[in-house]
Design an enzyme around this catalytic site. Structure first.
Site, PDB file in Angstrom:
ATOM      1  CG  ASP A  76      45.697  18.660  37.277  1.00  0.00           C
ATOM      2  OD1 ASP A  76      46.645  18.993  36.548  1.00  0.00           O
ATOM      3  OD2 ASP A  76      45.850  18.151  38.396  1.00  0.00           O
TER       4      ASP A  76
ATOM      5  CG  ASP B  81      52.553   9.757  38.241  1.00  0.00           C
ATOM      6  OD1 ASP B  81      53.432  10.608  38.025  1.00  0.00           O
ATOM      7  OD2 ASP B  81      51.479   9.726  37.641  1.00  0.00           O
TER       8      ASP B  81
END
Length: 237
Positions: free
Chosen positions: A8, A128
């Site tokens: 990330d 998500d």
């Protein structure tokens, strides 16, 4: 089922956020390329590259992701703030194995279908979930469409997979929510990549048994809680 390390990137550094909250990073590493190389050196066979800057509406990190693809002979999927067909085309042309689409794909399923038809088998839908709802805009908002309605909408799309990050357990190193994971995988009409809470080989085996094709792992890898390169079948569950 393969274990996929997450790389990330925010402010050009590798970070691990808790619950996706900016400022909550517990890990900060200065060089995304060397971090990607570290996981590959340990035997990882796939990478999950996330542009957190892009997800939060800042300058994207496509250049560094392209460099990772060029320098390492390991396939990678790329996501984070991708909302434009030209960007998707660019990433596919640069060698991305898959492109992960979230907010716009959830809000505009017709656009998602267009992108899936444009790049069949190369698009991953990021669904998500937070408290049972689909979370969008960097997990800051809930989508109007329900999980079940989204499943119905994507049933006939040529998607590569659906990535489900359980925000409720993401980055907490407390294990997966087995009931949520099994329910999502069972209900989804596409292959599922699970994320959120994987902290042990037992967690990974539960997801594998439930039918997940992969598990993206972040903080537990970076803090040495989980060491899949030491398993009997490295990076597999």
């Amino acid at each position: 089922m393969r274990i996929i390390p997450a790389v990330d990137v925010m402010d050009h550094k590798v970070v691990q956020l808790v619950g996706g909250v900016p400022g909550s990073q517990q890990i900060v590493m200065p060089d995304p390329v060397s971090v990607a190389g570290m996981w590959i050196d340990k035997g990882a066979e796939y990478l999950h590259l996330v542009d957190l800057d892009g997800a939060f509406g800042k300058e994207d990190n496509r250049a560094v992701f392209k460099r990772i693809i060029r320098e390492f002979d390991v396939p990678a999927e790329i996501g984070g703030g991708i909302r434009d067909a030209a960007v998707i085309d660019d990433l596919v042309a640069a060698g991305a194995d898959r492109v992960v689409l979230g907010t716009r794909a959830v809000k505009e399923p017709d656009w998602l279908e267009e992108m899936a038809d444009r790049h069949p088998g190369r698009i991953v839908l990021s669904m998500d979930t937070k408290a049972g709802r689909i979370a969008v805009k960097g997990w800051q908002e809930s989508a109007e469409i329900t999980v079940e309605d989204m499943f119905r909408r994507i049933a006939d799309m040529p998607l590569a997979a659906v990535l489900n990050t359980n925000v409720d357990v993401e980055g907490q190193r407390k294990g997966i929510d087995e009931a949520q994971a099994r329910s999502f995988i069972k209900g989804c009409p596409c292959r599922v990549i699970s994320s959120g809470g994987v902290t042990s080989e037992a967690d990974a085996r539960i997801l594998s048994d439930a039918g997940a094709e992969g598990a993206v792992v972040g903080l537990a890898l970076y803090t040495d809680v989980i060491r899949p390169w030491e398993w009997a079948t490295p990076w597999k569950a």
